[in-house]
Design an enzyme around this catalytic site. Sequence first.
Site: not given
Ligand code: PHB
Length: 394
Positions: A75, A203, A295, A299, A386
């Site tokens: 991505h 997000y 989460p 990280k 990120y």
């Molecule tokens: C996930 O795909 O499980 C995932 C992706 C981004 C995050 C946390 C979990 O910030």
Amino acid sequence: METLRTRVGIVGAGPAGLLLSQLLHLRGIESVVLESRSRGYVEQRVRAGVLEHGIAELLERCGAGDRLRREGLVHTGVELLFDGCRHRLDFAELTGKAIVVYGQQEVVKDLIALRLGAGAAILFEAPASAIEGLDSDRPSIRFSQNGEERRLECDVIAGCDGFHGVSRLAPPEGALRLHVRDYPYGWLGILARVAPANDELIYCRSERGFALLSMRSPEVSRLYLQVAPDEPLEDWPDDRIWDELRARLRTGDGWTVTPGPIFEKGVTAMRGAVVEPMRYGPLFLAGDAAHIVPPTGAKGLNLAAGDVRLLAAALGAHFEKGDDSLLDAYSDACLGRAWLAEEFSAFMTATLHTLSGDPFEERLAEARLRHLVNSREAAASLAERYVDLNSLCG
Ligand code: PHB
Ligand code: APR
């Protein structure tokens, strides 16, 4: 009691322990991994799924990249959704790098296959009960296997047994300090057999709470909802989960997520924690045994991999040249990165979650989001952390 011997005794077959044993193997350093759970259990345990640019490269370089290359989803950006509008952060343009979306359990499967294929000693269903002799030159790990008590004598012990393991508790009282922050949020996470409603992660900050759209493959969606840390899962039948996801993940122009059969769900409380220092004599902590992050910044796995990359290099210098300078620098180097990740994860969490009960805090978060989409510098600062936080710490 039967006693085994190895150079590096590794407690825990999560990503940290498995990757460490592979990196040591590539340097010709022998190790034994002790894991309390079964192989099936650790391979099925669902966790996060974002690999930083440099960590995906590390997995490739160490021989664990075959399936990652085929099935990992590269991505080049993520989206932020707030006030009913989607805004793309273009990582390729901002950093020249990309993330790879690939489930942690797949990384674990790949590493186990690789290690066992090379004849490695990974002892499953072999819980460590105590770490002894840390103040002597003969440290050892006491563990049980098939009902028998055993001892593994080592030169060095790597505590890779997660936040609830035994390693962190082995040094004498007061030798290590634990810093903890409990966030007033939990995440309800699901896996669903339905094509992701977007090609990239979204997000979302909404007045009903945070939501995240992620994925595991073109057929499997991974989604999360902000809930209370102690939210009872029984209160969330599948229909309620989809209704809530659709209420949060929607835009003014009618886009929303598509429901599908849910085949996995769970609630995780959000917490940050760091242990200082990450070493006591011959014991080195790595991954979740030393630090956990909420989460929101994705990280956890990346920090664990960064720790063991450094530890493997340091152990290489120790065993090959008798040079301990890297081992001596290990804790400080990892802690610098861990705190940077804590700061980033706290920033992402505070910016994207709502219902804090503090209207002033809510306005600050909204201002931060608007700044992110209006300022290239602000976006680039988020993007570099990120996509490749590990690379910012040497
Ligand atoms: C996930 O795909 O499980 C995932 C992706 C981004 C995050 C946390 C979990 O910030
Ligand atoms: N003896 C042997 N093994 C143990 C013991 C013990 N006493 N206690 C715990 N373990 C094992 C656990 O069963 C687990 O398989 O240690 C392993 C630790 O693995 P993880 O929890 O996955 O931790 P780590 O390898 O550091 O990976 C960090 O995991 O939780 C996520 O967000 C986190 O993505 C990050 C990653």
